[in-house]
Design a protein around this motif. Structure first.
Motif, mmCIF file in Angstrom:
data_model
loop_
_atom_site.group_PDB
_atom_site.id
_atom_site.type_symbol
_atom_site.label_atom_id
_atom_site.label_comp_id
_atom_site.label_asym_id
_atom_site.label_seq_id
_atom_site.Cartn_x
_atom_site.Cartn_y
_atom_site.Cartn_z
ATOM 1 N N LEU A 40 0.848 -1.050 0.014
ATOM 2 C CA LEU A 40 0.018 0.065 0.304
ATOM 3 C C LEU A 40 0.949 1.251 -0.035
ATOM 4 C CD1 LEU A 40 -2.892 1.284 0.319
ATOM 5 C CD2 LEU A 40 -2.799 1.242 2.733
ATOM 6 N N ASP A 41 0.311 2.204 -0.503
ATOM 7 C CA ASP A 41 1.022 3.624 -0.891
ATOM 8 C C ASP A 41 1.533 4.021 0.524
ATOM 9 O OD1 ASP A 41 2.105 6.245 -0.991
ATOM 10 O OD2 ASP A 41 0.105 6.804 -2.076
ATOM 11 N N PRO A 42 2.886 4.265 0.920
ATOM 12 C CA PRO A 42 3.659 4.559 2.114
ATOM 13 C C PRO A 42 3.073 5.697 2.829
ATOM 14 C CG PRO A 42 5.427 4.794 0.633
ATOM 15 C CD PRO A 42 3.844 4.074 -0.085
ATOM 16 N N ALA A 43 2.347 6.817 1.895
ATOM 17 C CA ALA A 43 1.886 7.928 2.481
ATOM 18 C C ALA A 43 0.469 7.600 3.157
ATOM 19 C CB ALA A 43 1.530 8.868 1.351
ATOM 20 N N VAL A 44 -0.047 6.440 3.185
ATOM 21 C CA VAL A 44 -1.438 5.976 3.833
ATOM 22 C C VAL A 44 -1.267 5.408 5.194
ATOM 23 C CG1 VAL A 44 -3.475 4.702 3.743
ATOM 24 C CG2 VAL A 44 -2.452 6.013 1.584
ATOM 25 N N ARG A 45 -1.666 5.891 6.341
ATOM 26 C CA ARG A 45 -1.634 5.203 7.310
ATOM 27 C C ARG A 45 -2.972 4.372 7.569
ATOM 28 N NH1 ARG A 45 -1.102 8.288 13.223
ATOM 29 N NH2 ARG A 45 0.665 8.908 12.059
ATOM 30 N N ALA A 46 -2.673 2.811 7.614
ATOM 31 C CA ALA A 46 -3.747 1.881 7.882
ATOM 32 C C ALA A 46 -3.726 1.256 9.222
ATOM 33 C CB ALA A 46 -3.453 0.914 6.509
ATOM 34 N N GLY A 47 -5.018 0.764 9.307
ATOM 35 C CA GLY A 47 -5.121 0.424 10.693
ATOM 36 C C GLY A 47 -6.347 -0.650 10.941
ATOM 37 N N LEU A 53 -13.039 -3.330 12.318
ATOM 38 C CA LEU A 53 -13.152 -1.998 11.645
ATOM 39 C C LEU A 53 -11.793 -1.616 10.906
ATOM 40 C CD1 LEU A 53 -15.654 0.780 11.257
ATOM 41 C CD2 LEU A 53 -13.032 1.343 11.304
ATOM 42 N N THR A 54 -11.933 -1.333 9.617
ATOM 43 C CA THR A 54 -10.329 -0.998 9.126
ATOM 44 C C THR A 54 -10.553 0.716 8.693
ATOM 45 O OG1 THR A 54 -10.232 -3.053 7.729
ATOM 46 C CG2 THR A 54 -8.966 -1.377 6.868
ATOM 47 N N TYR A 55 -9.079 1.213 8.755
ATOM 48 C CA TYR A 55 -9.245 2.757 8.340
ATOM 49 C C TYR A 55 -8.094 2.720 7.639
ATOM 50 C CZ TYR A 55 -6.127 2.945 12.598
ATOM 51 O OH TYR A 55 -4.986 2.720 13.372
ATOM 52 N N MET A 234 -16.539 -2.936 7.212
ATOM 53 C CA MET A 234 -16.566 -1.500 7.043
ATOM 54 C C MET A 234 -15.294 -0.564 7.249
ATOM 55 S SD MET A 234 -19.927 -0.233 9.131
ATOM 56 C CE MET A 234 -19.933 -0.919 10.709
ATOM 57 N N ALA A 235 -15.143 0.158 6.341
ATOM 58 C CA ALA A 235 -13.785 0.914 6.509
ATOM 59 C C ALA A 235 -13.966 2.449 6.404
ATOM 60 C CB ALA A 235 -12.939 0.624 5.258
ATOM 61 N N PRO A 244 -2.780 13.283 10.792
ATOM 62 C CA PRO A 244 -3.065 11.739 11.023
ATOM 63 C C PRO A 244 -3.285 11.338 12.442
ATOM 64 C CG PRO A 244 -1.089 12.158 9.226
ATOM 65 C CD PRO A 244 -1.352 13.343 10.117
ATOM 66 N N ASP A 245 -2.351 11.768 13.182
ATOM 67 C CA ASP A 245 -2.523 11.259 14.848
ATOM 68 C C ASP A 245 -4.045 11.751 15.180
ATOM 69 O OD1 ASP A 245 -0.054 10.203 14.689
ATOM 70 O OD2 ASP A 245 0.949 12.299 15.631
#
Length: 473
Positions: A40-47, A53-55, A234-235, A244-245
Motif C-alpha cells: 500500500l502507498d506509504p503515504a497512507v496510514r492504515a489500521g 473495522l479498517t481505517y 466497514m472501512a 493523521p494522529d
C-alpha cells in the motif's frame, strides 16, 4: 493516479463507457518477485480496530483546508432477502434521518451551516455490492471535523430508524423509483438478464420494487442494518489537509463501539457461465440514438501482486491499440459508426468483462456490429505490430510521467476513491511513485506476442453477450 483499471459502479449506470486501463508491469524478474504483493502507498496510514473495522488516513493538501470522509460498507442490494428488496438503498436514506448524535433533519442543517451542501459535499450511493457515504468538510474547523466523524459513526451503527421517519421516507424513495421510469428502466430487465443470467444480481436492482418499498416492516429494515453493517465489513477513509494522529484518535474514539463480526461470512453470488452467445436487441420510443455492444465475460482477475500488475499492463496496451483503431475507422467518410471504444468493467464481485461498444446512425446497428467484429477478428488473427505497440507504450508511459510530475497537485477526491476501491475490491494502491518506477523499468519488455495472447484471453467465444438499443419508430 493514471490507472483506470476497473469500473465498480453498477453496470446499469456505465454499460456503454469505454474505460482506458492504465497500469504497468512487465519485468525480467524472478517468479518469486512476480508473486509478491504490491505494498500500500506509504503515504497512507492504515489500521484495524479490535472489532475488525479498517481505517485509512492519507494527508493531502489539495484542496487546502478540506477533509474528505468516507464510510465504505460491504453491503448492498445482493445482501437483501426476498422481503427486503430496496432496503439497502432505503437504509442509506435513513442514515441521514435521525441518529445517536443528530435528531431527524439536524445533520444536513448542521453540515450546511459549515459550508457543506447536500449533493456536492454530502452524499451517498448504494449499488449491488456496497454502500458508500461521503462527507466533504472544512478541515480548519475542529468542531466540524469531529462532528463529521460522529456522523460517519452514526451511519455505521447509530441510525435510530424510527418508524415515523421510515414511513415519511418511503414516499421519497418511491418517488425516486418513479423518476427512473423511462427508456432506461424499460430496457434494463432484458439487458440484466443477458448480462447476469439467472443470478441474484438480476433480481436485486438497488432501487428495489414499489411493492417491497410500500409494504416492508420497520423491523426488516432494522434486521438488514444489524445483520450487514458490521465492523469487519466497514472501512473509514480520511483524505485531506489533516493531522493523521488527530484523525486516528477520532476514528478510534467513535468507531470502537461498532458491532463486531456477524455469525456467518458474507456469501459471494456468482454469475452462471454460458457457452452460447446471448443477444438482447431492444427498441423504445424514448431511446436517443442507436448503440451496440459486444461483451466478453471472464472470471475476475485480481490486481494485488506484481504478476497481476504485469497482466494489467498488457491489457491496458491492448485496449489502447483497439481504441486507436476504432478512432481511425470513425474518421473515414463512410465510417460504420459515429464513435466506438473498448474497455473493462466488472459484473458483480466475481466476473469482469471486456466490452466493445459503438454509437451508430439509426438503422446502422448491423453494420456497426459487423465493423466491431471484423476489427476484432483482424486483431485476433494478425495481432499488433511493433510500431503500433511502441506508440501505445510511449503514450502509456507519458501518462505515468505526467501523473508523477503533477503528484503534488493530486486532488483528494481521486485519492479517496482509490482507497475505497482498495478496501472494497482489493485493487492495489501502491502510489504513483511506485507505479511510475515500475512503468519505466518494465514497459519496454512488453512484446507483440504478449498483447496478442492477452487479446485472445479477453475475447473468447463463450460467455459472450451482444446488446443493441435503438429508437422505436
Amino acid at each position: 493516479m493514471p490507472r483506470a483499471y476497473r469500473s465498480r459502479s453498477p453496470v446499469a449506470s456505465g454499460l456503454w463507457a469505454a474505460l482506458l486501463l492504465v497500469a504497468c508491469l512487465q519485468a525480467p524478474a524472478t517468479a518469486q518477485d512476480l508473486t509478491a504483493d504490491l505494498a500500500l502507498d506509504p503515504a497512507v496510514r492504515a489500521g484495524r480496530l479490535d472489532n475488525g473495522l479498517t481505517y485509512f488516513i492519507r494527508p493531502n493538501a489539495r484542496p487546502a483546508r478540506r477533509v474528505l470522509l468516507r464510510l465504505a460498507v460491504k453491503a448492498g442490494s445482493v445482501d437483501e432477502a426476498d422481503d427486503q428488496r430496496g432496503l439497502a438503498h432505503m437504509l442509506e436514506h435513513m442514515a441521514f434521518n435521525g441518529s445517536a448524535h443528530f435528531a431527524p433533519g439536524e445533520l444536513v442543517t448542521y453540515l450546511e451551516s459549515v459550508g457543506s451542501r447536500f449533493g456536492p459535499h454530502v452524499n451517498a450511493y448504494t449499488s449491488f455490492d456496497e454502500t458508500v457515504y461521503m462527507l466533504d468538510l472544512p478541515a480548519d474547523r475542529a468542531e466540524a471535523v469531529t462532528r463529521g466523524v460522529e456522523a460517519l459513526s452514526d451511519f455505521a451503527y447509530g441510525a435510530t430508524l424510527a418508524e415515523a421517519e421510515i414511513d415519511r421516507e418511503r414516499g421519497v424513495v418511491i418517488e425516486e423509483w418513479r423518476g427512473r421510469l423511462g427508456a432506461g428502466a424499460r430496457l434494463q430487465g432484458a439487458q440484466m438478464a443477458a448480462l447476469f443470467g439467472e443470478s441474484r444480481y438480476s433480481d436485486r436492482i438497488p432501487i428495489g420494487t414499489p411493492e417491497s418499498l410500500r409494504t416492508f416492516t420497520p423491523e426488516r429494515l432494522r434486521d438488514f442494518y444489524r445483520d450487514h453493517y458490521r465492523a469487519d465489513r466497514m472501512a473509514v477513509i480520511v483524505v485531506g489537509d489533516v493531522d493523521p494522529d488527530t484523525m486516528e484518535r477520532l476514528v478510534r474514539t467513535h468507531f470502537s463501539g461498532a458491532p463486531g463480526p456477524g455469525p456467518t461470512a458474507r456469501p459471494a453470488f456468482d454469475l452462471p457461465s454460458h457457452r452460447e452467445t446471448r443477444v438482447a436487441s431492444l427498441g423504445d420510443p424514448e431511446v436517443q440514438g442507436t448503440s451496440v455492444a459486444v461483451v466478453h465475460k471472464r472470471p475476475l482477475r485480481p490486481l494485488r501482486t506484481l504478476q497481476d500488475y504485469r497482466a494489467a499492463l498488457v491489457q491496458s496496451l491492448v485496449q489502447q491499440m483497439i481504441n486507436d483503431r476504432f478512432a481511425e475507422i470513425a474518421r473515414r467518410p463512410d465510417a460504420p459508426f459515429i464513435g466506438a471504444g473498448a474497455g473493462m468493467q466488472t459484473l458483480g464481485r466475481t466476473v469482469e468483462a471486456f466490452t466493445m461498444s459503438a454509437r451508430v446512425e439509426d438503422g446502422g446497428a448491423s453494420r456497426g456490429l459487423s465493423a466491431l467484429a471484423e476489427e476484432l477478428a483482424r486483431a485476433r488473427t494478425h495481432g499488433f505490430g511493433e510500431a503500433e505497440l511502441d506508440r501505445a507504450r510511449r503514450a502509456l508511459l507519458a501518462t505515468y510521467e505526467r501523473s508523477f510530475n503533477e503528484r503534488a497537485t493530486t486532488e483528494s477526491d481521486g485519492l479517496a476513491s482509490e482507497l475505497v476501491r482498495y478496501y472494497l475490491t482489493g485493487e492495489a494502491a501502491p502510489g504513483i511513485a511506485a507505479e511510475y518506477d515500475l512503468a519505466r523499468r518494465f514497459l519496454p519488455a512488453v512484446t507483440p506476442a504478449d498483447t496478442a495472447g492477452q487479446l485472445q484471453d479477453l475475447t473468447r467465444d463463450d460467455n459472450r453477450v451482444v446488446l443493441a438499443t435503438a429508437p422505436e419508430k
